[in-house]
Design an enzyme around this catalytic site. Structure first.
Site, PDB file in Angstrom:
ATOM      1  N   SER A   1     -32.057  -1.495 -12.749  1.00  0.00           N
ATOM      2  CA  SER A   1     -31.574  -2.752 -12.185  1.00  0.00           C
ATOM      3  C   SER A   1     -30.766  -3.673 -13.119  1.00  0.00           C
ATOM      4  CB  SER A   1     -32.331  -3.521 -11.222  1.00  0.00           C
ATOM      5  OG  SER A   1     -31.525  -4.710 -10.619  1.00  0.00           O
TER       6      SER A   1
ATOM      7  N   HIS B   1     -28.518   0.611 -11.198  1.00  0.00           N
ATOM      8  CA  HIS B   1     -28.579  -0.041  -9.867  1.00  0.00           C
ATOM      9  C   HIS B   1     -27.920  -1.231  -9.911  1.00  0.00           C
ATOM     10  CE1 HIS B   1     -30.773  -0.645  -5.983  1.00  0.00           C
ATOM     11  NE2 HIS B   1     -30.785  -1.983  -6.263  1.00  0.00           N
TER      12      HIS B   1
ATOM     13  N   ASP C   1     -27.116  -4.947  -7.901  1.00  0.00           N
ATOM     14  CA  ASP C   1     -27.511  -5.576  -6.555  1.00  0.00           C
ATOM     15  C   ASP C   1     -26.409  -6.722  -6.664  1.00  0.00           C
ATOM     16  OD1 ASP C   1     -30.395  -4.724  -6.068  1.00  0.00           O
ATOM     17  OD2 ASP C   1     -30.786  -5.326  -8.108  1.00  0.00           O
TER      18      ASP C   1
ATOM     19  N   MET D   1     -25.545  -9.686  -3.898  1.00  0.00           N
ATOM     20  CA  MET D   1     -25.976 -10.750  -2.670  1.00  0.00           C
ATOM     21  C   MET D   1     -25.081 -11.505  -2.295  1.00  0.00           C
ATOM     22  SD  MET D   1     -29.437 -11.610  -4.904  1.00  0.00           S
ATOM     23  CE  MET D   1     -30.349 -10.492  -5.704  1.00  0.00           C
TER      24      MET D   1
ATOM     25  N   HIS E   1     -26.397  -1.811  -4.374  1.00  0.00           N
ATOM     26  CA  HIS E   1     -27.199  -2.371  -3.276  1.00  0.00           C
ATOM     27  C   HIS E   1     -26.688  -3.718  -2.856  1.00  0.00           C
ATOM     28  CE1 HIS E   1     -31.616  -3.955  -2.161  1.00  0.00           C
ATOM     29  NE2 HIS E   1     -31.100  -3.922  -1.337  1.00  0.00           N
TER      30      HIS E   1
ATOM     31  N   MET F   1     -26.976  -6.825  -0.426  1.00  0.00           N
ATOM     32  CA  MET F   1     -27.631  -7.696   0.546  1.00  0.00           C
ATOM     33  C   MET F   1     -26.678  -8.627   1.156  1.00  0.00           C
ATOM     34  SD  MET F   1     -30.637  -7.828  -2.421  1.00  0.00           S
ATOM     35  CE  MET F   1     -29.638  -6.730  -3.460  1.00  0.00           C
TER      36      MET F   1
ATOM     37  N   MET G   1     -37.525  -1.161   0.255  1.00  0.00           N
ATOM     38  CA  MET G   1     -37.680  -2.536  -0.538  1.00  0.00           C
ATOM     39  C   MET G   1     -39.298  -2.656  -0.827  1.00  0.00           C
ATOM     40  SD  MET G   1     -34.719  -3.683  -1.522  1.00  0.00           S
ATOM     41  CE  MET G   1     -35.730  -4.943  -2.236  1.00  0.00           C
TER      42      MET G   1
ATOM     43  N   GLY H   1     -33.588 -10.245  -2.548  1.00  0.00           N
ATOM     44  CA  GLY H   1     -33.026 -11.552  -3.225  1.00  0.00           C
ATOM     45  C   GLY H   1     -33.309 -11.882  -4.592  1.00  0.00           C
ATOM     46  N   PHE H   2     -34.350 -11.465  -5.207  1.00  0.00           N
ATOM     47  CA  PHE H   2     -34.600 -11.849  -6.655  1.00  0.00           C
ATOM     48  C   PHE H   2     -35.215 -10.714  -7.291  1.00  0.00           C
ATOM     49  CE2 PHE H   2     -34.844 -15.493  -3.684  1.00  0.00           C
ATOM     50  CZ  PHE H   2     -34.057 -16.569  -4.506  1.00  0.00           C
ATOM     51  N   GLY H   3     -34.847 -10.597  -8.651  1.00  0.00           N
ATOM     52  CA  GLY H   3     -35.581  -9.809  -9.265  1.00  0.00           C
ATOM     53  C   GLY H   3     -37.079 -10.437  -9.995  1.00  0.00           C
ATOM     54  N   GLY H   4     -37.830  -9.648 -10.460  1.00  0.00           N
ATOM     55  CA  GLY H   4     -39.181 -10.061 -11.258  1.00  0.00           C
ATOM     56  C   GLY H   4     -40.105 -10.291 -10.087  1.00  0.00           C
TER      57      GLY H   4
ATOM     58  N   ASP I   1     -37.478   0.167  -4.727  1.00  0.00           N
ATOM     59  CA  ASP I   1     -36.672  -1.141  -5.176  1.00  0.00           C
ATOM     60  C   ASP I   1     -37.405  -2.354  -5.260  1.00  0.00           C
ATOM     61  OD1 ASP I   1     -34.969  -2.910  -6.486  1.00  0.00           O
ATOM     62  OD2 ASP I   1     -33.573  -2.541  -4.849  1.00  0.00           O
ATOM     63  N   GLY I   2     -38.022  -2.682  -6.227  1.00  0.00           N
ATOM     64  CA  GLY I   2     -38.534  -3.995  -6.326  1.00  0.00           C
ATOM     65  C   GLY I   2     -39.970  -3.960  -7.037  1.00  0.00           C
TER      66      GLY I   2
ATOM     67  N   GLY J   1     -36.067  -3.133 -12.738  1.00  0.00           N
ATOM     68  CA  GLY J   1     -35.287  -4.016 -13.419  1.00  0.00           C
ATOM     69  C   GLY J   1     -36.034  -4.823 -14.466  1.00  0.00           C
ATOM     70  N   SER J   2     -36.888  -5.599 -14.255  1.00  0.00           N
ATOM     71  CA  SER J   2     -37.715  -6.410 -15.176  1.00  0.00           C
ATOM     72  C   SER J   2     -38.567  -5.670 -16.109  1.00  0.00           C
ATOM     73  CB  SER J   2     -38.577  -7.324 -14.420  1.00  0.00           C
ATOM     74  OG  SER J   2     -38.048  -8.293 -13.701  1.00  0.00           O
TER      75      SER J   2
HETATM   76  C1  DX5 Z   1     -33.971  -7.617  -5.438  1.00  0.00           C
HETATM   77  C2  DX5 Z   1     -33.247  -6.186  -5.971  1.00  0.00           C
HETATM   78  C3  DX5 Z   1     -33.893  -5.405  -6.757  1.00  0.00           C
HETATM   79  C4  DX5 Z   1     -34.434  -5.994  -8.108  1.00  0.00           C
HETATM   80  C5  DX5 Z   1     -35.310  -5.353  -8.835  1.00  0.00           C
HETATM   81  O1  DX5 Z   1     -33.386  -8.014  -4.340  1.00  0.00           O
HETATM   82  O2  DX5 Z   1     -32.909  -5.459  -4.863  1.00  0.00           O
HETATM   83  O3  DX5 Z   1     -33.114  -4.339  -7.066  1.00  0.00           O
HETATM   84  O4  DX5 Z   1     -33.301  -6.491  -9.046  1.00  0.00           O
HETATM   85  O5  DX5 Z   1     -35.978  -6.135 -10.141  1.00  0.00           O
HETATM   86  P1  DX5 Z   1     -37.273  -6.059 -10.454  1.00  0.00           P
HETATM   87  O6  DX5 Z   1     -37.623  -4.529 -10.884  1.00  0.00           O
HETATM   88  O7  DX5 Z   1     -37.252  -7.045 -11.490  1.00  0.00           O
HETATM   89  O8  DX5 Z   1     -38.153  -6.141  -9.073  1.00  0.00           O
HETATM   90 ZN    ZN Z   2     -31.835  -3.658  -5.409  1.00  0.00          ZN
END
Ligand code: DX5
Ligand code: ZN
Length: 230
Positions: free
Chosen positions: A14, A39, A41, A43, A72, A74, A143, A148-151, A181-182, A203-204
């Site tokens: 991501s 990937h 994201d 929003m 993806h 949102m 999900m 909405g947020f990574g990490g 994802d997440g 992602g993270s």
């Molecule tokens: C959250 C995103 C995810 C997110 C994944 O809204 O859809 O794709 O970026 O990142 P990590 O792996 O850091 O949870």
């Molecule tokens: Zn995503």
């Protein structure tokens, strides 16, 4: 090539977790890694309380990457935006079941625009919401955090949800992919693959690793030979 029954899982880093001041470098790193997709994201600030990036960034990634873009969104009313994402170069487009006004119509629309169609489900949304489109969709995106947020940290209820979805798909031999994802990392990835996941978004765990290319390799080389149900 990607959307058929597979022996090997796919890794979709991501880009949201990358250093945006060095986006080009992040994309170049992914190009030479074992990543299968990127990937992305996007929003809308309504469906989720955050905004990430828009079409200029997506087009820049498209121009600089050799990998398919797994987008993806949102978004509320995703139908309004399908063609724009096709024009920006998305390979697959995942929309949220909670936001779509008509899943069948939206999937047709995504296909007509030349993209693979994914349907995303929030952690609290039951699988029954996508039962009627399991065959029509190319992918179901589970999900494992609230979007909405990574990490964020991975919700462990995901394992069971993936297992149940896998069982639902197996009944009719659907080749629909399961994407998770997440909060995916090297500690939970094996168990997700065992549960039936085909595509891991991370992602993270990738971008915060000391060596991102190596982390992608680690996730990619979790051998499906050792899996019980693949
Ligand atoms: C959250 C995103 C995810 C997110 C994944 O809204 O859809 O794709 O970026 O990142 P990590 O792996 O850091 O949870
Ligand atoms: Zn995503």
């Amino acid at each position: 090539m990607y959307f058929c029954s597979m022996n090997h899982h796919l890794i979709a880093p991501s880009i949201l977790a990358a250093d945006f001041s060095n986006l080009g470098r992040a994309v170049e790193m992914l190009n030479r890694s074992q990543a299968d997709w990127i990937h992305v994201d996007v929003m809308d600030g309504h469906f989720v309380p955050n905004i990430s990036m828009g079409f200029p960034a997506l087009k820049a990634i498209r121009l600089n990457s050799t990998l398919p873009l797994d987008v993806h969104i949102m978004f509320e009313q995703p139908a309004l935006w399908i063609q724009r994402f096709a024009d920006a170069g998305a390979y697959s487009l995942s929309i949220h079941a909670e936001a779509s006004l008509n899943l069948e119509e939206d999937i047709n629309h995504i296909h007509d625009a030349g993209m693979k169609a994914g349907i995303a489900l929030n952690p609290d949304t039951p699988l029954s919401r996508v039962q009627h489109v399991l065959m029509q969709a190319d992918m179901i995106l589970i999900m494992s955090v609230n979007p909405g947020f990574g990490g964020q940290s991975f919700k462990s209820g995901t394992f069971e949800k993936v297992k149940q979805l896998k069982a639902m798909l197996d009944v009719n031999h659907h080749e629909t992919l399961i994407e998770v994802d997440g909060g995916v990392d090297a500690a939970n990835a094996r168990k997700l693959l065992d549960a039936g996941a085909d595509v891991l978004v991370a992602g993270s765990s990738i971008f915060k690793a000391a060596d991102a290319v190596k982390m992608i390799k680690t996730l990619k080389e979790l051998s499906s030979d050792n899996l019980t149900d693949h």
